[in-house]
Design an enzyme around this catalytic site. Sequence first.
Site, PDB file in Angstrom:
ATOM      1  N   HIS A  99      55.670 -28.923  33.614  1.00 19.62           N
ATOM      2  CA  HIS A  99      55.833 -28.981  35.070  1.00 19.62           C
ATOM      3  C   HIS A  99      54.722 -28.153  35.716  1.00 19.62           C
ATOM      4  O   HIS A  99      54.291 -27.146  35.158  1.00 19.62           O
ATOM      5  CB  HIS A  99      57.217 -28.409  35.441  1.00 19.62           C
ATOM      6  CG  HIS A  99      57.569 -28.637  36.874  1.00 19.62           C
ATOM      7  ND1 HIS A  99      57.007 -27.910  37.902  1.00 19.62           N
ATOM      8  CD2 HIS A  99      58.418 -29.516  37.461  1.00 19.62           C
ATOM      9  CE1 HIS A  99      57.495 -28.335  39.050  1.00 19.62           C
ATOM     10  NE2 HIS A  99      58.355 -29.308  38.817  1.00 19.62           N
ATOM     11  N   GLU A 166      53.460 -36.483  39.039  1.00 19.58           N
ATOM     12  CA  GLU A 166      53.849 -35.375  39.914  1.00 19.58           C
ATOM     13  C   GLU A 166      52.669 -34.938  40.794  1.00 19.58           C
ATOM     14  O   GLU A 166      51.854 -34.109  40.360  1.00 19.58           O
ATOM     15  CB  GLU A 166      54.286 -34.191  39.029  1.00 19.58           C
ATOM     16  CG  GLU A 166      54.767 -32.995  39.787  1.00 19.58           C
ATOM     17  CD  GLU A 166      54.711 -31.697  38.968  1.00 19.58           C
ATOM     18  OE1 GLU A 166      53.809 -31.515  38.129  1.00 19.58           O
ATOM     19  OE2 GLU A 166      55.584 -30.859  39.197  1.00 19.58           O
TER      20      GLU A 166
HETATM   21  P1  PGA Z   1      61.239 -31.228  44.890  1.00 19.74           P
HETATM   22  O1  PGA Z   1      60.887 -30.708  43.417  1.00 19.74           O
HETATM   23  O2  PGA Z   1      62.112 -32.433  44.741  1.00 19.74           O
HETATM   24  O3  PGA Z   1      61.944 -30.064  45.534  1.00 19.74           O
HETATM   25  O4  PGA Z   1      59.942 -31.552  45.540  1.00 19.74           O
HETATM   26  C1  PGA Z   1      60.492 -31.608  42.413  1.00 19.74           C
HETATM   27  C2  PGA Z   1      59.985 -30.846  41.221  1.00 19.74           C
HETATM   28  O5  PGA Z   1      59.188 -29.904  41.399  1.00 19.74           O
HETATM   29  O6  PGA Z   1      60.380 -31.125  40.086  1.00 19.74           O
END
Ligand code: PGA
Length: 256
Positions: A99, A166
């Site tokens: 992540h 992401e």
């Molecule tokens: P968010 O986080 O939905 O609050 O943007 C997603 C993540 O960082 O996994």
Amino acid sequence: MAHRYPLIVANWKMYPSLADAMVLSESYQEGLEDLRHIEVAIAAPFVWLYPIKEVLIRKKLAHLSLAAQNLASEEEGAFTGEVSAPMLKTLCQYVLIGHSERRQLGDDPEVVNKKIHLALKWGLAPIIFVSQENRRIDIKNTLDLLSRLLNGVAKKDYEEINLVYEPVWAISTNSQSGGASGVEIEPVIEAMRTKVGDQPRILYGGSVNEKNTAEFLSLSELDGLVVGSASQKQKLFIEICQLASGRNEAQDIIRY
Ligand code: PGA
């Protein structure tokens, strides 16, 4: 073409207290009980995995499971504070790897790659984040990163793998702009699909909420979502899961 039930991941990060984690897991169980054609994973802090597992066992739902938020890059040894793949294997089915918030703490692509190999060796299904820093879509950069992350991973293991596109700027804690749109991410998702083939699930994460879920899940190559802040609010999270489950009732699903 997405073939599997969508996977919706609740990324709790370092937020809920133990009391909140218990309440959230019980209400997830209740809200998800009647849903079909969906898989849901709770990515909980390490210390809450065991107590939540106890809650989930009481009323077992085949489509609700647990994920760790990280794992050590070594299997065993003098690594104070780390938690290894064999330890996690006793508690959960999935593990988040790489992540962007872990990348900031030093997990470079080579470390992420090591962790992916360890997860696969120990039978944990990796949920691998393929992050993009800049708002300008850069497909080449994303695919290059994907190659580095999956270096040496056998094609036969792709079935176990979940990739998450992401865009770092779209995560709710970074985003002034309200996140990305389906139209914006579609070319990247399609390019990732072309590169990896049909097997791995491809998910999206970044400011997912009950209002944009349907838009993301209308992308034919997308197989699920990672939900951060909205997963702390049980009603919203269940609404997101209902939408995801509904999408698939309308489709001809092949369950692997
Ligand atoms: P968010 O986080 O939905 O609050 O943007 C997603 C993540 O960082 O996994």
